[in-house]
Structures are given as C-alpha cells and as structure tokens.
Design a protein around this motif. Structure first.
Motif, PDB file in Angstrom:
ATOM      1  N   VAL A 164       0.855  -1.196   0.000  1.00  0.00           N
ATOM      2  CA  VAL A 164       0.000   0.000   0.000  1.00  0.00           C
ATOM      3  C   VAL A 164       0.889   1.243   0.000  1.00  0.00           C
ATOM      4  O   VAL A 164       1.896   1.283   0.715  1.00  0.00           O
ATOM      5  N   ALA A 165       0.470   2.253  -0.810  1.00  0.00           N
ATOM      6  CA  ALA A 165       1.233   3.494  -0.845  1.00  0.00           C
ATOM      7  C   ALA A 165       0.970   4.275   0.431  1.00  0.00           C
ATOM      8  O   ALA A 165      -0.163   4.611   0.743  1.00  0.00           O
ATOM      9  N   MET A 166       2.021   4.500   1.215  1.00  0.00           N
ATOM     10  CA  MET A 166       1.854   5.256   2.469  1.00  0.00           C
ATOM     11  C   MET A 166       3.192   5.811   2.930  1.00  0.00           C
ATOM     12  O   MET A 166       4.241   5.397   2.453  1.00  0.00           O
ATOM     13  N   ASP A 167       3.091   6.727   3.880  1.00  0.00           N
ATOM     14  CA  ASP A 167       4.295   7.166   4.569  1.00  0.00           C
ATOM     15  C   ASP A 167       4.466   6.191   5.725  1.00  0.00           C
ATOM     16  O   ASP A 167       3.749   6.271   6.731  1.00  0.00           O
ATOM     17  N   ALA A 168       5.385   5.234   5.572  1.00  0.00           N
ATOM     18  CA  ALA A 168       5.477   4.124   6.528  1.00  0.00           C
ATOM     19  C   ALA A 168       5.789   4.624   7.942  1.00  0.00           C
ATOM     20  O   ALA A 168       5.231   4.120   8.919  1.00  0.00           O
ATOM     21  N   ASP A 169       6.619   5.632   8.039  1.00  0.00           N
ATOM     22  CA  ASP A 169       6.965   6.149   9.363  1.00  0.00           C
ATOM     23  C   ASP A 169       5.725   6.706  10.047  1.00  0.00           C
ATOM     24  O   ASP A 169       5.476   6.455  11.235  1.00  0.00           O
ATOM     25  N   ALA A 170       4.950   7.480   9.263  1.00  0.00           N
ATOM     26  CA  ALA A 170       3.759   8.115   9.823  1.00  0.00           C
ATOM     27  C   ALA A 170       2.731   7.066  10.237  1.00  0.00           C
ATOM     28  O   ALA A 170       2.182   7.114  11.349  1.00  0.00           O
ATOM     29  N   VAL A 171       2.472   6.092   9.359  1.00  0.00           N
ATOM     30  CA  VAL A 171       1.479   5.072   9.690  1.00  0.00           C
ATOM     31  C   VAL A 171       1.970   4.237  10.869  1.00  0.00           C
ATOM     32  O   VAL A 171       1.206   3.892  11.774  1.00  0.00           O
TER      33      VAL A 171
ATOM     34  N   LEU B 100      -3.171  13.167  16.256  1.00  0.00           N
ATOM     35  CA  LEU B 100      -2.128  12.865  15.287  1.00  0.00           C
ATOM     36  C   LEU B 100      -2.539  11.689  14.396  1.00  0.00           C
ATOM     37  O   LEU B 100      -2.367  11.724  13.178  1.00  0.00           O
ATOM     38  N   VAL B 101      -3.112  10.663  15.028  1.00  0.00           N
ATOM     39  CA  VAL B 101      -3.555   9.483  14.262  1.00  0.00           C
ATOM     40  C   VAL B 101      -4.569   9.927  13.205  1.00  0.00           C
ATOM     41  O   VAL B 101      -4.494   9.535  12.039  1.00  0.00           O
ATOM     42  N   ARG B 102      -5.492  10.759  13.642  1.00  0.00           N
ATOM     43  CA  ARG B 102      -6.520  11.190  12.700  1.00  0.00           C
ATOM     44  C   ARG B 102      -5.897  11.998  11.558  1.00  0.00           C
ATOM     45  O   ARG B 102      -6.238  11.814  10.401  1.00  0.00           O
ATOM     46  N   HIS B 103      -4.964  12.862  11.922  1.00  0.00           N
ATOM     47  CA  HIS B 103      -4.348  13.679  10.883  1.00  0.00           C
ATOM     48  C   HIS B 103      -3.618  12.804   9.869  1.00  0.00           C
ATOM     49  O   HIS B 103      -3.731  12.995   8.656  1.00  0.00           O
ATOM     50  N   ILE B 104      -2.885  11.807  10.375  1.00  0.00           N
ATOM     51  CA  ILE B 104      -2.130  10.920   9.476  1.00  0.00           C
ATOM     52  C   ILE B 104      -3.109  10.165   8.568  1.00  0.00           C
ATOM     53  O   ILE B 104      -2.919  10.079   7.359  1.00  0.00           O
TER      54      ILE B 104
ATOM     55  N   PHE C  70     -10.042   0.495  17.769  1.00  0.00           N
ATOM     56  CA  PHE C  70      -9.737   1.631  16.886  1.00  0.00           C
ATOM     57  C   PHE C  70      -9.381   1.079  15.509  1.00  0.00           C
ATOM     58  O   PHE C  70      -8.552   0.182  15.412  1.00  0.00           O
ATOM     59  N   SER C  71     -10.043   1.598  14.467  1.00  0.00           N
ATOM     60  CA  SER C  71      -9.758   1.124  13.112  1.00  0.00           C
ATOM     61  C   SER C  71      -9.168   2.253  12.286  1.00  0.00           C
ATOM     62  O   SER C  71      -9.786   3.302  12.114  1.00  0.00           O
ATOM     63  N   LEU C  72      -7.982   1.992  11.784  1.00  0.00           N
ATOM     64  CA  LEU C  72      -7.298   2.964  10.917  1.00  0.00           C
ATOM     65  C   LEU C  72      -7.516   2.500   9.485  1.00  0.00           C
ATOM     66  O   LEU C  72      -7.118   1.398   9.118  1.00  0.00           O
ATOM     67  N   ARG C  73      -8.172   3.331   8.697  1.00  0.00           N
ATOM     68  CA  ARG C  73      -8.482   2.930   7.301  1.00  0.00           C
ATOM     69  C   ARG C  73      -7.650   3.730   6.325  1.00  0.00           C
ATOM     70  O   ARG C  73      -7.605   4.953   6.401  1.00  0.00           O
ATOM     71  N   LEU C  74      -7.021   3.023   5.413  1.00  0.00           N
ATOM     72  CA  LEU C  74      -6.217   3.701   4.391  1.00  0.00           C
ATOM     73  C   LEU C  74      -6.643   3.179   3.027  1.00  0.00           C
ATOM     74  O   LEU C  74      -6.816   1.975   2.858  1.00  0.00           O
ATOM     75  N   PRO C  75      -6.801   4.069   2.057  1.00  0.00           N
ATOM     76  CA  PRO C  75      -7.184   3.587   0.736  1.00  0.00           C
ATOM     77  C   PRO C  75      -6.045   2.766   0.101  1.00  0.00           C
ATOM     78  O   PRO C  75      -4.878   3.041   0.366  1.00  0.00           O
TER      79      PRO C  75
END
Ligand code: ADP
Length: 504
Positions: free
Chosen positions: A389-396, A471-475, A495-500
């Motif tokens: 998945v395309a993401m900023d790995a550090d941030a996620v 911060l989680v929400r912003h990321i 808590f569910s973190l959803r990323l496209p």
C-alpha cells in the motif's frame, strides 16, 4: 475567569442586544398604534365620502325632478289643452314612468283613467291625509319605497293640483346613480341598497367584498342606503397587518441572528477557555511524560554505572528498560514535534509502496517488553494476501504505535491486545482492539480532538499529552483515509485505521 476577548464579545453583544430590543419593542408598539389609527382614519374618510356621494345623488335626483316639475307647472299653465303639453313634458322625462294629476277633491285630472293596477297603488296616496301632507310641506314628498312621489302644483286658474309620479328604476340607475357614483374617484366599491338590503346599483361586482359602512339617504331616497365595500385584501387594516407580519418576520430573523450570535460567541468563549485549560494541561502532561522515562533512565544508568549489579541477567534487563524508556521518549518527542509541524502546516508525508505485515509486526515489536512485562495476551492477524500500500510508513507506524500505546495505557485487569490488518471495501483496515476501560459514547467523537483527554478519573495516573489520537486522525486523513472507534465503557475499545489501497 473571562478572557479580555470574551469580555469584549459579551459587551459587544450587549451593545447590540439592548438597542435591538428597544428598537423592536418601539417598532412593534408604533406599528400597532398605526394599525388602529389608520383603521379609524380610513373609516372616517369612507364615511365622509359616502355622505358626500349620497348627498350628490340626492341633489342630482332632486334637480332632475325639480326640473320636471317646473316644466310640468309650465305645461299646466298653457292655454288651450294642457293635456297635450303634459304629454310632451312626460315624453321628454324618461325618469318619470307614470304620472297622474289629481284635483283638490281627489278627482283624476290626468290622464283620463288609471292605468292597469295604478288605481290601487296611487289611489290611497292621493287620499285626504296624504294630500294634506303635501299641502303642509308645500313641496314634494317621496313615499312608497322611493318610487312614488307626490307634489303640489297649481292649475292655470290657481287651483291646487296634486302630482303623483312613479320613478323609472332603470333611468334612475342609469342617469342618476351611474352618472353621479360612477364618476367618483375611489378604490372602494360603492353600492346603493334598497329597504330590504338588495343591491339596486353597484359600481363594480360586490363578490366577496366586505361592507365597511353604509349611510342613509335623506328625504329624496328615504329607506335606501349608500354602502361602501372593501375588496378583500385591500383594506388598510390588512395592509397594516401585512406590514405587521413583515415586521414581525424581520424581528424574528433579527432575534434569530442575535441568538445565533450569542450562542456562537458563547461557544467560542467556552471553547477558548477550554482550549486555554487544555493547553496548560498539555504542557504539564508533556513535562511529566518527559520526566518519568528520563528519571527511570537516569536511575538505571546510575545503578549500572556504580557497578553494583553483578548479575548479568539483571544487567541485561536494566539495559532493556533504558532502551524501552528511550524509545518511549523518542515516540513522545516525535508526537509533539509532528503535532507542532501539523499545527504549523509544515508536516509533509512521503508515500512509498509499503508491505503491511512487516510494518505491523515491527511496530508491535517495539512494545514487546511492556506487553510481556504487563502480561498482555497479544494476537496479531494479518491477512495473507495483502497488497503493498502506498503510504508514509513512518507516519502510519507512528499512528499504529499511538493506538497500541493507548491500548496498553488504558487497559485494566483484562490485558489483551489484538492487532489485525485486512482489506475491507477496498480499504486497508488496521484495527487495534483492547479489553480495557472503554470510552463513553459521548466522548468518542471528542477524543480525536487535540489536547482532549477523557475525564480525569480514568486517565489519572496514566500519562498522556492528549495529542496522540489527533495525530492518528491527521495521518489517516492525510492518506485519504480515516480513523474510527467502537467502544463500550468497561468492555474495551477497537480503533480502526483505514487507508485507501490506491490505484491497485
Ligand atoms: P493521551 O495522550 O491522553 O493518551 P490520546 O489523544 O492518545 O491522548 O487519547 C485521548 C483520550 O482518549 C485519552 O486521554 C483516553 O482518555 C482516551 N483513549 C484513547 N485510547 C483509548 C483506549 N484504547 N481505551 C480507552 N480510552 C482511550
């Protein structure tokens, strides 16, 4: 205590509300007075106009009849055959439908005989008492519902003669009423009513117009009335009522705007006060958060330095404690720094294709020590076929670490932690579940706000700055995703973190 800006807002509001209320009250009172006085004025004007119109009708009618009587008197005085001269006068007077001349002793002088049923109609009228009445008044009298008039003239020889005539209704309407009333300039409807209230004439169809008032005619048209009607919606009262409605509406809007202003300012004021409190809490919390791991590191470092710990196993444990607390400090400082970058709009994310499993396991790994030490039952379930998945790995990774950190922090006796990652509805969902304190429904939306921490009792003793979830929400949002919570007090939280997933 109110801040200066809050005090200013309150004063400004007062400065608006007080004059607005005074203006509104004055406006309302004056508009009501206006309503009453305009109605009075209107009725007065309508009455004057009706009286004038009635007067005019009577004058015109009287003039026409006087003219007829003058001509009749002249005819009666002609030499030779007055009968023919009377015929001529009658032919030139459309207003007179029937004419009878009666001598002083009641004998019919003109025409030779009563027409149709006229004997019954006129006979009693030209009887003694009626004649005496005409004699006394010296002029004409109108009787029998305005249609029959009696007058007194003299014959050539000076003998009194009684004239009885019947008015022609159509001509009366056309030549008297229409010509006098039809020319009046007035927006109202003027009508003439007979004794039974039937409309004899009206300038326009009355329809559902309302009667404003009516005035009695005098001696030329006794029993008849002249009435003034008002078309629906055109009365001044209704016009004023429309104004009142408009004014009331405007007043309502004004009040609504003022109330909305008050409420908004009040909210802003409260929010400002709340923010000020949260910020000061934040500083205290962060300082405390920094101090605790630092003192642990110092204590263990000093102990090791003094060389008092001889047992290798214990030494290793102390090193681990120092590393863990160091990691904790890093995370905390990262959070604060990232938060300040986000607040300043300076945070950027670098997206790279990342495989999820190593990220999840790697992040969890950093919590291995506290999890083991506190006896957590940990479960990790990552769907086997997850795409990169395309993401900023550090941030996620930081977001996930914050969720795991919270799960540990806000657990009670039932220490269990589950992290699972899978694809749901085309999104990568990484969920962190605990069986800890849980969060009350009304708090669930607020916990993602910066500095917000749930009521002191639960969080008491648990370190935190209140910026973790913000911060989680912003990321999550920066990745085009979101973070949600399902939780019940006393049962735990998820808590569910959803990323496209991106284009793939
Ligand atoms: P903090 O530094 O206080 O943990 P966060 O933004 O991470 O700040 O969390 C905000 C608040 O949400 C916490 O103070 C806590 O009351 C609540 N919270 C967060 N995660 C959990 C959880 N897993 N269980 C219960 N409450 C939680």
């Amino acid at each position: 205590m109110w801040s200066p800006s809050a005090r200013f807002s309150a004063l400004a509001l007062l400065a608006i509300v007080a004059p607005a209320t005074i203006v509104a009250v004055l406006g309302y009172v004056s508009i009501r007075q206006w309503e009453v006085s305009s109605e009075l004025l209107y009725r007065e004007q309508a009455r004057d106009m009706a009286a004038m119109a009635a007067e005019k009708v009577e004058m015109t009618l009287r003039r026409a009849e006087d003219d007829f009587l003058d001509r009749l008197q002249a005819a009666l005085r002609t030499e030779g055959s007055p009968g023919r001269a009377v015929d001529a006068v009658l032919a030139g007077s459309p207003l007179i439908r029937r004419l009878y001349l009666v001598g002083p002793r009641g004998e019919l002088l003109y025409p030779r005989a009563w027409k149709e049923s006229d004997a019954a109609l006129f006979g009693p009228l030209v009887s003694e008492p009626a004649l005496r009445k005409v004699e006394r008044s010296g002029k004409r009298v109108v009787i029998a519902e305005n249609q029959i008039c009696l007058a007194r003239l003299t014959e050539r020889g000076g003998e009194p003669i009684v004239v009885a005539f019947l008015r022609d209704g159509d001509t009366l309407r056309r030549e008297i009423l229409e010509t006098t009333l039809g020319a009046l300039e007035s927006p109202t409807i003027i009508a003439v009513l007979d004794r039974e209230g039937r409309t004899v004439y009206s300038r326009a169809p009355i329809g559902d117009a309302q009667r404003v008032l009516s005035v009695q005619f005098r001696d030329t048209l006794p029993d008849w009335r002249l009435a003034v009607y008002q078309t629906p919606g055109a009365s001044p009262r209704q016009a004023v009522q429309r104004q009142v409605m408009f004014f009331t509406g405007a007043l309502g809007v004004l009040v609504a705007v003022i109330v909305a202003g008050i409420v908004t300012t009040w909210r802003l004021m409260r929010r400002e006060t709340e923010m000020a409190r949260l910020k000061s809490d934040f500083v205290a919390n962060v300082s405390h958060d920094l101090k605790t791991p630092l003192s642990v590191i110092r204590m263990f470092g000093e102990t090791l330095e003094m060389g008092r710990v001889t047992d290798e196993g214990r030494r290793q444990e102390y090193y681990r404690v120092i590393t863990r607390e160091g990691e904790r400090l890093t995370r905390l400082i990262d959070n604060v720094l990232d938060f300040s970058r986000i607040e300043g709009g300076r945070q950027t994310y670098r997206m790279t294709l990342t495989s999820v499993e190593p990220l999840v396991r790697g992040t969890l790994e950093t919590f291995a020590y506290p999890l083991a030490q506190q006896g957590f039952k940990v479960e990790v379930s990552v769907a086997p076929d997850l795409p990169e998945v395309a993401m900023d790995a550090d941030a996620v990774g930081q977001a996930l670490a914050n969720l795991i950190d919270n799960a540990i922090k806000y657990s009670a006796d039932d220490r269990a932690l589950t992290v699972d990652a899978r694809v749901v509805d085309g999104q990568l969902v990484i969920a962190v579940t605990d069986r800890g304190l849980g969060i009350a429904p009304e708090e669930q939306a607020k916990i993602f706000e910066k500095f917000y921490r749930v009521g002191r009792s639960d969080t008491q003793g648990r370190r935190g700055s209140g910026v973790g979830l913000a911060l989680v929400r912003h990321i999550a949002e920066a990745h085009g995703g979101d973070v949600t919570v399902e939780s019940a007090p006393g049962e735990g939280s998820r808590f569910s973190l959803r990323l496209p997933l991106g284009r793939s």
